[in-house]
Write a protein that holds these residues in place. Structure first.
Motif, PDB file in Angstrom:
ATOM      1  N   PHE A  22       4.528   3.771   6.614  1.00 12.00           N
ATOM      2  CA  PHE A  22       4.760   3.843   5.171  1.00 12.00           C
ATOM      3  C   PHE A  22       4.614   2.464   4.530  1.00 12.00           C
ATOM      4  O   PHE A  22       3.905   2.307   3.532  1.00 12.00           O
ATOM      5  CB  PHE A  22       6.157   4.417   4.911  1.00 12.00           C
ATOM      6  N   LEU A  23       5.285   1.464   5.095  1.00  9.96           N
ATOM      7  CA  LEU A  23       5.230   0.110   4.532  1.00  9.96           C
ATOM      8  C   LEU A  23       3.806  -0.447   4.537  1.00  9.96           C
ATOM      9  O   LEU A  23       3.404  -1.146   3.599  1.00  9.96           O
ATOM     10  CB  LEU A  23       6.167  -0.817   5.314  1.00  9.96           C
ATOM     11  N   ALA A  24       3.044  -0.123   5.572  1.00 14.84           N
ATOM     12  CA  ALA A  24       1.664  -0.612   5.657  1.00 14.84           C
ATOM     13  C   ALA A  24       0.785  -0.046   4.543  1.00 14.84           C
ATOM     14  O   ALA A  24      -0.200  -0.681   4.146  1.00 14.84           O
ATOM     15  CB  ALA A  24       1.064  -0.267   7.021  1.00 14.84           C
ATOM     16  N   PHE A  82       2.773   4.224  -3.481  1.00 16.02           N
ATOM     17  CA  PHE A  82       2.349   4.825  -2.225  1.00 16.02           C
ATOM     18  C   PHE A  82       1.435   5.979  -2.581  1.00 16.02           C
ATOM     19  O   PHE A  82       1.878   6.975  -3.157  1.00 16.02           O
ATOM     20  CB  PHE A  82       3.558   5.327  -1.415  1.00 16.02           C
ATOM     21  N   LYS A  83       0.138   5.816  -2.297  1.00 19.95           N
ATOM     22  CA  LYS A  83      -0.860   6.841  -2.610  1.00 19.95           C
ATOM     23  C   LYS A  83      -0.739   7.313  -4.061  1.00 19.95           C
ATOM     24  O   LYS A  83      -0.774   8.502  -4.353  1.00 19.95           O
ATOM     25  CB  LYS A  83      -0.745   8.029  -1.655  1.00 19.95           C
ATOM     26  N   ALA A 106       4.859   9.808   5.500  1.00 19.78           N
ATOM     27  CA  ALA A 106       4.348   8.971   6.594  1.00 19.78           C
ATOM     28  C   ALA A 106       5.119   9.313   7.870  1.00 19.78           C
ATOM     29  O   ALA A 106       6.286   9.693   7.808  1.00 19.78           O
ATOM     30  CB  ALA A 106       4.516   7.499   6.249  1.00 19.78           C
ATOM     31  N   PRO A 107       4.480   9.153   9.029  1.00 20.28           N
ATOM     32  CA  PRO A 107       5.139   9.492  10.293  1.00 20.28           C
ATOM     33  C   PRO A 107       6.241   8.505  10.690  1.00 20.28           C
ATOM     34  O   PRO A 107       7.074   8.825  11.533  1.00 20.28           O
ATOM     35  CB  PRO A 107       3.996   9.470  11.307  1.00 20.28           C
ATOM     36  N   SER A 108       6.243   7.316  10.061  1.00 20.67           N
ATOM     37  CA  SER A 108       7.237   6.303  10.398  1.00 20.67           C
ATOM     38  C   SER A 108       7.373   5.319   9.242  1.00 20.67           C
ATOM     39  O   SER A 108       6.498   5.248   8.366  1.00 20.67           O
ATOM     40  CB  SER A 108       6.823   5.536  11.662  1.00 20.67           C
TER      41      SER A 108
END
Length: 182
Positions: free
Chosen positions: A173-175, A93-94, A167-169
């Motif tokens: 995050f998964l995306a 993630f990033k 992430a806000p949700s």
């Protein structure tokens, strides 16, 4: 929200399968006769078995866990842990390397619930707001967690209590998860 989580998770699985299977074929894991999973695709060969994430026919029930904790669990966590079986999935993630946690079978789900209960009780004792870990990092004192109240995804340092919003949700995050070579 849970439909969005399931859709985002399914999209990630499709990316993970496309990227991984395109490079190396089906993923293999060590086979254990007493730790079977519906994820297993074939009979084991030389102590290894091919597998893929597997959608459960019926969602897992988290009612007893929530009642024991006297806590309403965030629907995103229930959607993440309750609908699929899988091995932990290496991804990023990033640029942060993580391993997304998912249960391999029903017995593993029971262990995951026990660990989540322990985590929540520890946070309660430390007077921190409840979170549910969803991924590990290379540092055992740092987890990716879902805030049980807002549904935000955090990078959480267990030793200091510091939390950074990733992430806000959970669907967001998964995306953003990227697959890694296995």
């Amino acid at each position: 929200m849970s439909d969005q989580v399931l859709s985002a998770l399914e999209q990630f699985f499709l990316r993970w399968q496309r990227d991984g299977e395109g490079r190396r074929g089906l993923p293999l894991c060590d086979w254990e006769a007493d730790w079977r999973s519906p994820c297993e695709l074939d009979e084991p060969r030389e102590g290894r078995v091919a597998w893929r994430p597997f959608l459960r026919e019926q969602a897992a029930d988290f009612t007893a866990m929530a009642n024991a904790l006297e806590l309403t669990l965030h629907p995103s966590a229930i959607a993440l842990f309750g609908h699929w079986f899988s091995r932990p999935l290496s991804c990023s993630f990033k640029g942060l390397r993580i391993e997304l946690i998912l249960p391999w079978n029903d017995a593993d789900l029971d262990l995951l619930k026990e660990n989540l209960i322990g985590h929540l009780l520890m946070l309660r004792k430390l007077k921190r707001s409840p979170s549910l870990f969803i991924a590990t990092t290379r540092n055992e004192m740092t987890l990716v967690s879902l805030d049980n109240e807002s549904g935000q995804v955090w990078l959480e340092w267990l030793d200091s209590g510091r939390r950074l919003t990733l992430a806000p949700s959970l669907p967001a995050f998964l995306a953003r998860l990227e697959t890694l070579p296995q």
